[in-house]
Scaffold this motif. Structure first.
Motif, short mmCIF file in Angstrom:
data_model
loop_
_atom_site.label_atom_id
_atom_site.label_comp_id
_atom_site.label_asym_id
_atom_site.label_seq_id
_atom_site.Cartn_x
_atom_site.Cartn_y
_atom_site.Cartn_z
N GLN A 98 0.67 -1.24 0.06
CA GLN A 98 -0.02 -0.01 -0.04
C GLN A 98 0.83 1.18 -0.26
O GLN A 98 0.45 2.22 -0.78
CB GLN A 98 -1.04 0.04 1.08
CG GLN A 98 -2.04 -1.13 1.03
CD GLN A 98 -3.45 -0.78 1.98
OE1 GLN A 98 -3.38 0.31 2.84
NE2 GLN A 98 -4.24 -1.52 1.88
N LEU A 99 1.78 1.44 0.67
CA LEU A 99 2.77 2.42 0.70
C LEU A 99 3.40 2.57 -0.54
O LEU A 99 3.45 3.80 -1.03
CB LEU A 99 3.81 2.22 1.82
CG LEU A 99 3.35 2.22 3.34
CD1 LEU A 99 4.46 1.94 4.26
CD2 LEU A 99 2.91 3.68 3.63
N ASP A 100 3.77 1.66 -1.16
CA ASP A 100 4.54 2.14 -2.46
C ASP A 100 3.42 2.23 -3.58
O ASP A 100 3.75 2.92 -4.39
CB ASP A 100 5.38 0.57 -3.04
CG ASP A 100 6.42 0.60 -2.35
OD1 ASP A 100 7.09 1.51 -1.54
OD2 ASP A 100 7.23 -0.20 -2.51
N TRP A 163 12.80 6.19 -7.11
CA TRP A 163 11.49 5.97 -7.04
C TRP A 163 10.85 5.12 -7.53
O TRP A 163 9.82 4.81 -7.22
CB TRP A 163 10.88 7.40 -7.27
CG TRP A 163 11.16 8.14 -8.57
CD1 TRP A 163 12.05 9.31 -8.62
CD2 TRP A 163 10.60 7.69 -9.77
NE1 TRP A 163 11.96 9.41 -10.03
CE2 TRP A 163 11.60 8.79 -10.80
CE3 TRP A 163 9.90 6.87 -10.27
CZ2 TRP A 163 10.89 8.55 -12.01
CZ3 TRP A 163 9.42 6.92 -11.46
CH2 TRP A 163 9.97 7.72 -12.47
N ASN A 164 11.31 4.38 -8.61
CA ASN A 164 10.78 3.54 -9.33
C ASN A 164 10.48 1.84 -8.72
O ASN A 164 9.25 1.51 -9.12
CB ASN A 164 11.40 3.22 -10.78
CG ASN A 164 12.88 2.89 -10.57
OD1 ASN A 164 13.40 2.97 -9.65
ND2 ASN A 164 13.39 2.08 -11.63
N TYR A 165 10.99 1.66 -7.86
CA TYR A 165 10.83 0.26 -7.15
C TYR A 165 11.35 0.85 -5.69
O TYR A 165 12.39 0.49 -5.26
CB TYR A 165 11.57 -0.68 -7.57
CG TYR A 165 11.53 -1.25 -9.07
CD1 TYR A 165 10.57 -2.09 -9.03
CD2 TYR A 165 12.14 -0.64 -10.02
CE1 TYR A 165 10.16 -2.84 -10.40
CE2 TYR A 165 11.85 -0.93 -11.39
CZ TYR A 165 10.87 -2.19 -11.29
OH TYR A 165 10.48 -2.55 -12.71
N THR A 167 10.48 -0.03 -2.29
CA THR A 167 11.24 -0.97 -1.35
C THR A 167 12.35 -1.78 -1.88
O THR A 167 13.27 -2.13 -1.34
CB THR A 167 10.00 -1.78 -0.83
OG1 THR A 167 8.99 -1.06 -0.19
CG2 THR A 167 10.42 -2.96 -0.03
N LEU A 168 12.20 -2.15 -3.27
CA LEU A 168 13.16 -3.29 -3.71
C LEU A 168 14.46 -2.69 -4.01
O LEU A 168 15.47 -3.29 -3.63
CB LEU A 168 12.55 -3.77 -5.29
CG LEU A 168 13.22 -5.04 -5.76
CD1 LEU A 168 13.38 -6.24 -4.50
CD2 LEU A 168 12.48 -5.15 -7.02
N MET A 169 14.39 -1.37 -4.41
CA MET A 169 15.72 -0.69 -4.68
C MET A 169 16.84 -0.54 -3.21
O MET A 169 17.67 -0.71 -3.16
CB MET A 169 15.75 0.61 -5.34
CG MET A 169 15.39 0.29 -6.88
SD MET A 169 16.55 -0.49 -7.97
CE MET A 169 15.91 -2.15 -7.82
N VAL A 170 15.89 -0.23 -2.11
CA VAL A 170 16.45 -0.16 -0.70
C VAL A 170 16.99 -1.64 -0.47
O VAL A 170 18.24 -1.66 -0.02
CB VAL A 170 15.41 0.33 0.27
CG1 VAL A 170 15.96 0.01 1.42
CG2 VAL A 170 15.04 1.77 -0.05
N ALA A 171 16.09 -2.71 -0.60
CA ALA A 171 16.63 -4.02 -0.41
C ALA A 171 17.78 -4.32 -1.03
O ALA A 171 18.72 -4.97 -0.50
CB ALA A 171 15.41 -4.94 -0.41
#
Length: 496
Positions: A98-100, A163-165, A167-171
């Motif tokens: 939901q946040l993303d 900004w494009n991914y 959560t995933l780019m942070v991971a």
């Protein structure tokens, strides 16, 4: 249009002005960032905006944490924490989704089932590496000498994500950096800071010591620039545009910090006449329109052999016209969401107009949808030549450029005639051609009869002006580590 209701945790998160996360505390700032939902153009949250003084605070907290419990923690225990964090992300995948979906606009179901789930997989993979980072003993030629190496964390890592991914780019960056024992100052994109802030809260909750993960949302020219230039930062990991990457390298020279960059792309995707055309057409279509074209690896330049061009083009147009485009939080599972912001939407539409002015033929889309939000109809431009801006420059939106070619040597030269080198791909049933092209295409990742596959175990990164360094896999541990060589003089009596 029916919308998904906010989870209580998400509603509470949006209703509070979110502070910076520094040393386990929520820190307010004089300035705030308005977080906009690109599906509605409405403000959904306020987030503290870090300045250089806040970056100083975060770097100091990260430096202090290196000498605390985290700095003496065994690799096994770091791995346990990373595994717990993976479990926590997966258990809360609806919240991350939901946040993303809210601040990025992508469909909730994709944000939940792809971005959040694959983020958890990344943390699990690197949890396994944390206890396996080891040095070597080296049989040196000098008599009476014993030599060994130890592998140590780099120190304080500044991570800047796009900004494009969200959560995933942070991971991708955070998991190997933590597995190697570093401490972190993370600056997420100002458009999509919500999931990074929530992740920092989650890490603290499951047992990461304060100061290990600090999050400083802010503007790139303020917080990002301060982090890149900070002399207390030992390493910068950045994903974003090539232009910004150059500025980060220049800023890093003050203390010669290590830098790794995953930058822009203009990937060539090639369909040969012997390919399975249904599979190739579908794969080439999603190579660009997956994530709405907002991906550095998007297959933006589609080279189609002249003998099959009309057949492939018809299939592409049919698929584009059938796509469902709508808000990320709609109950209906839309294929695509909006462009991230008004400026990015305007940029995308300006490229379409420029392409037509230079002679390209718009055969699908190319206009803003008549509804609230930054929605652009999936666009296909035919008759594109290599010299056109739409074939040379990264658009980062739902615009596919279709080009024709006649033979293998010609298309290879044209595919490589770009400043970028992040990804490339081809569709063929000729195994010799597949390997021959893979060896000669100048890109960090080559896809054959598929597109977009990644795995936490497989290295990913660019060539040329698409950056340097490799994320994921064993290479990512090396990215966030440094090796020390130790020599010991041995007395002859010690050998008796």
């Amino acid at each position: 249009m029916s919308m998904i209701e906010f989870l209580p945790e998400v509603a509470d998160f949006l209703n509070a002005v979110q502070g910076l996360r520094i040393d386990g505390q929520r820190v307010a700032a004089p300035e705030t960032i308005a977080v906009i939902n690109p599906s509605t153009e409405a403000e959904i949250a306020r987030v503290a905006s870090a300045d250089a003084a806040h970056v100083d605070m975060a770097v100091a907290a990260a430096r202090q944490a290196l000498s605390g419990p985290w700095g003496t923690m065994s690799g096994h225990d770091r791995g346990v924490l990373l595994w717990r964090l993976a479990d926590a992300i997966e258990a809360r995948k609806d919240i991350f989704g939901q946040l993303d979906a809210l601040d990025n606009g992508k469909p909730f179901y994709k944000a939940r089932d792809v971005d959040a789930v694959y983020s958890a997989r990344h943390f699990r993979y690197f949890a396994g590496w944390a206890s396996k980072i080891e040095g070597r003993t080296i049989p040196v030629s000098e008599p009476g000498r014993f030599n060994y190496t130890s592998v140590e964390p780099v120190g304080v890592c500044g991570l800047i994500t796009p900004w494009n991914y969200p959560t995933l780019m942070v991971a991708w960056k955070l998991a190997p950096a933590l597995a190697a024992g570093n401490t972190i100052v993370l600056k997420p994109a100002e458009q999509t800071p919500l999931s990074a802030l929530y992740l920092a809260d989650l890490a603290l909750e499951i047992g990461f010591p304060p100061g290990v993960l600090n999050v400083v949302p802010g503007l790139g020219g303020t917080a990002g620039a301060a982090l890149a230039a900070h002399k207390g930062v030992d390493k910068i990991g950045f994903t974003g545009s090539t232009e910004t990457g150059r500025r980060i390298v220049a800023a890093s020279t003050g203390n010669l910090k290590k830098v790794s960059l995953e930058l822009g792309g203009k990937a060539a995707n090639i369909i040969f006449p012997d390919a399975d055309l249904a599979s190739a057409t579908d794969g080439a279509f999603w190579a660009l329109f997956g994530n709405n074209g907002q991906s550095c690896t998007a297959g933006a330049r589609l080279f189609v052999h002249a003998s099959i061009r009309e057949q492939v083009l018809a299939g592409l147009i049919q698929r584009a016209n059938a796509l469902s485009v709508g808000p990320g939080m709609a109950r209906a599972a839309h294929d695509l969401g909006p462009i991230i912001s008004q400026p990015q939407m305007d940029k995308v539409l300006s490229y379409v107009a420029q392409g037509e002015a230079e002679g390209a033929r718009r055969v699908a889309g190319g206009h803003r949808l008549d509804q609230p939000g930054y929605f652009v109809a999936p666009t296909i431009l035919d008759g594109v030549s290599d010299a056109m801006a739409v074939a040379r420059e990264e658009i980062f939106g739902p615009v596919l450029a279709v080009l024709s070619f006649e033979d293998e040597s010609e298309v290879l030269a044209r595919a490589n005639a770009t400043e970028f080198g992040l990804a490339a791909g081809l569709w063929t049933n000729d195994l010799s051609r597949a390997h021959r092209m893979a060896a000669r295409l100048q890109a960090g990742t080559i896809w054959i009869n598929t597109w977009g596959d990644t795995d936490a175990a497989s290295p990913f990164g660019g060539m040329k002006q698409s950056g340097y360094g490799r994320e994921m896999g064993q290479e990512a541990i090396a990215l966030y580590s440094q090796t020390k060589s130790v020599w010991l003089g041995i007395k002859e009596s010690d050998l008796i």
